[in-house]
Design a protein around this motif. Structure first.
Motif, mmCIF file in Angstrom:
data_model
loop_
_atom_site.group_PDB
_atom_site.id
_atom_site.type_symbol
_atom_site.label_atom_id
_atom_site.label_comp_id
_atom_site.label_asym_id
_atom_site.label_seq_id
_atom_site.Cartn_x
_atom_site.Cartn_y
_atom_site.Cartn_z
ATOM 1 N N MET A 40 36.510 16.389 23.641
ATOM 2 C CA MET A 40 37.288 16.078 24.826
ATOM 3 C C MET A 40 38.473 17.037 24.894
ATOM 4 O O MET A 40 39.157 17.244 23.904
ATOM 5 N N LEU A 41 38.716 17.607 26.054
ATOM 6 C CA LEU A 41 39.827 18.522 26.259
ATOM 7 C C LEU A 41 41.130 17.735 26.211
ATOM 8 O O LEU A 41 41.274 16.709 26.864
ATOM 9 N N ASN A 42 42.086 18.217 25.412
ATOM 10 C CA ASN A 42 43.345 17.489 25.309
ATOM 11 C C ASN A 42 44.573 18.329 25.631
ATOM 12 O O ASN A 42 45.691 17.908 25.432
ATOM 13 N N GLY A 43 44.370 19.539 26.092
ATOM 14 C CA GLY A 43 45.493 20.383 26.467
ATOM 15 C C GLY A 43 45.842 21.425 25.427
ATOM 16 O O GLY A 43 46.385 22.463 25.746
ATOM 17 N N SER A 44 45.534 21.161 24.163
ATOM 18 C CA SER A 44 45.855 22.141 23.124
ATOM 19 C C SER A 44 44.606 22.655 22.414
ATOM 20 O O SER A 44 44.705 23.429 21.476
ATOM 21 N N ASN A 45 43.453 22.230 22.851
ATOM 22 C CA ASN A 45 42.214 22.626 22.174
ATOM 23 C C ASN A 45 41.244 23.339 23.111
ATOM 24 O O ASN A 45 40.032 23.263 22.949
ATOM 25 N N PHE A 46 41.774 24.060 24.090
ATOM 26 C CA PHE A 46 40.904 24.656 25.099
ATOM 27 C C PHE A 46 39.855 25.584 24.501
ATOM 28 O O PHE A 46 38.691 25.530 24.871
ATOM 29 N N SER A 47 40.247 26.448 23.584
ATOM 30 C CA SER A 47 39.293 27.414 23.014
ATOM 31 C C SER A 47 38.121 26.709 22.356
ATOM 32 O O SER A 47 36.961 27.075 22.571
ATOM 33 N N GLU A 48 38.418 25.692 21.539
ATOM 34 C CA GLU A 48 37.351 24.952 20.871
ATOM 35 C C GLU A 48 36.503 24.186 21.880
ATOM 36 O O GLU A 48 35.280 24.127 21.779
ATOM 37 N N TRP A 49 37.168 23.576 22.867
ATOM 38 C CA TRP A 49 36.479 22.817 23.904
ATOM 39 C C TRP A 49 35.502 23.728 24.649
ATOM 40 O O TRP A 49 34.352 23.380 24.866
ATOM 41 N N LYS A 50 35.974 24.925 25.023
ATOM 42 C CA LYS A 50 35.134 25.868 25.758
ATOM 43 C C LYS A 50 33.957 26.315 24.895
ATOM 44 O O LYS A 50 32.820 26.396 25.384
ATOM 45 N N GLU A 51 34.212 26.581 23.633
ATOM 46 C CA GLU A 51 33.144 27.005 22.735
ATOM 47 C C GLU A 51 32.058 25.936 22.642
ATOM 48 O O GLU A 51 30.865 26.227 22.736
ATOM 49 N N HIS A 52 32.451 24.680 22.484
ATOM 50 C CA HIS A 52 31.480 23.573 22.413
ATOM 51 C C HIS A 52 30.745 23.397 23.741
ATOM 52 O O HIS A 52 29.534 23.178 23.771
ATOM 53 N N LEU A 53 31.488 23.492 24.837
ATOM 54 C CA LEU A 53 30.887 23.350 26.162
ATOM 55 C C LEU A 53 29.817 24.414 26.387
ATOM 56 O O LEU A 53 28.703 24.101 26.815
ATOM 57 N N LEU A 54 30.141 25.662 26.089
ATOM 58 C CA LEU A 54 29.180 26.747 26.295
ATOM 59 C C LEU A 54 27.941 26.567 25.420
ATOM 60 O O LEU A 54 26.818 26.856 25.855
ATOM 61 N N LEU A 55 28.133 26.068 24.209
ATOM 62 C CA LEU A 55 26.992 25.805 23.336
ATOM 63 C C LEU A 55 26.096 24.716 23.926
ATOM 64 O O LEU A 55 24.878 24.863 23.997
ATOM 65 N N VAL A 56 26.704 23.618 24.368
ATOM 66 C CA VAL A 56 25.932 22.513 24.953
ATOM 67 C C VAL A 56 25.167 22.990 26.179
ATOM 68 O O VAL A 56 23.973 22.715 26.324
ATOM 69 N N LEU A 57 25.845 23.708 27.068
ATOM 70 C CA LEU A 57 25.178 24.186 28.287
ATOM 71 C C LEU A 57 24.044 25.158 27.962
ATOM 72 O O LEU A 57 22.993 25.118 28.601
#
Length: 192
Positions: free
Chosen positions: A1-18
């Motif tokens: 879940m995006l929390n404002g300070s973890n964008f890079s990790e969030w994006k990395e996980h999102l791109l992997l899932v997609l």
């Protein structure tokens, strides 16, 4: 879940899932003109936006304009809003690297892996100064606790010998991290 300070990790996980779901088409290609490809692209786009929205807390959803029509625009909007200032991130990562210390409950391998993780993050933000494995080993040996004093002395003597033979200051030309780990393992066995 995006929390404002973890964008890079969030994006990395999102791109992997997609990518694993074969839904990253709308992020990697422009809108096609052929009807067959367009149907697949539209589905990718619609589902990608839905997945991104669901992985953002309700209070953060206003950070992206509602009128975006593509997943690429949506992700770019999030990136512009949440991406950290790169200069600040570089400074923070360098400070983290230089302030690392050996934790009493970890072994040398874990300590070096923590260092390598920070080095990988530094590389991601464009700092390649610490990529050489022997430089990481050099910093690691300097941070080892007193119980490795004998090993540190051997390293220092090798460094001095190298400097005298080559006529310049050695900075990490002695051992690689794997050699350092092996030597620390031998030191621990010898003490036991």
């Amino acid at each position: 879940m995006l929390n404002g300070s973890n964008f890079s990790e969030w994006k990395e996980h999102l791109l992997l899932v997609l990518a694993l779901m074969d839904l990253d088409l709308s992020l990697t290609k422009e809108r096609p003109s052929s009807p067959k490809e367009l149907r697949r692209w539209d589905r990718s786009n619609r589902v990608s936006i839905m997945i991104m929205r669901i992985r953002i807390p309700q209070e953060f959803r206003g950070s992206v304009l509602e009128d975006v029509t593509t997943a690429k625009e949506f992700l770019n909007g999030l990136e512009n809003f949440y991406a950290k200032n790169e200069k600040a991130e570089r400074i923070m990562l360098q400070a983290e690297f230089f302030s690392m210390s050996y934790r009493e409950y970890e072994n040398v391998r874990e300590f070096i892996m923590r260092m390598k993780t920070v080095v990988a993050k530094l590389k991601k933000v464009g700092i390649n100064d610490y990529q050489d494995d022997k430089i990481v080993a050099h910093f690691a040996i300097k941070m080892l606790p007193l119980r490795y004093a004998r090993l540190k002395n051997v390293y220092r003597r090798l460094e001095e010998k190298f400097n005298n033979e080559n006529g310049y200051l050695c900075f990490g030309d002695i051992w690689s991290t794997s050699e350092l780990i092996s030597r620390c393992d031998m030191e621990e066995e010898w003490e036991a």
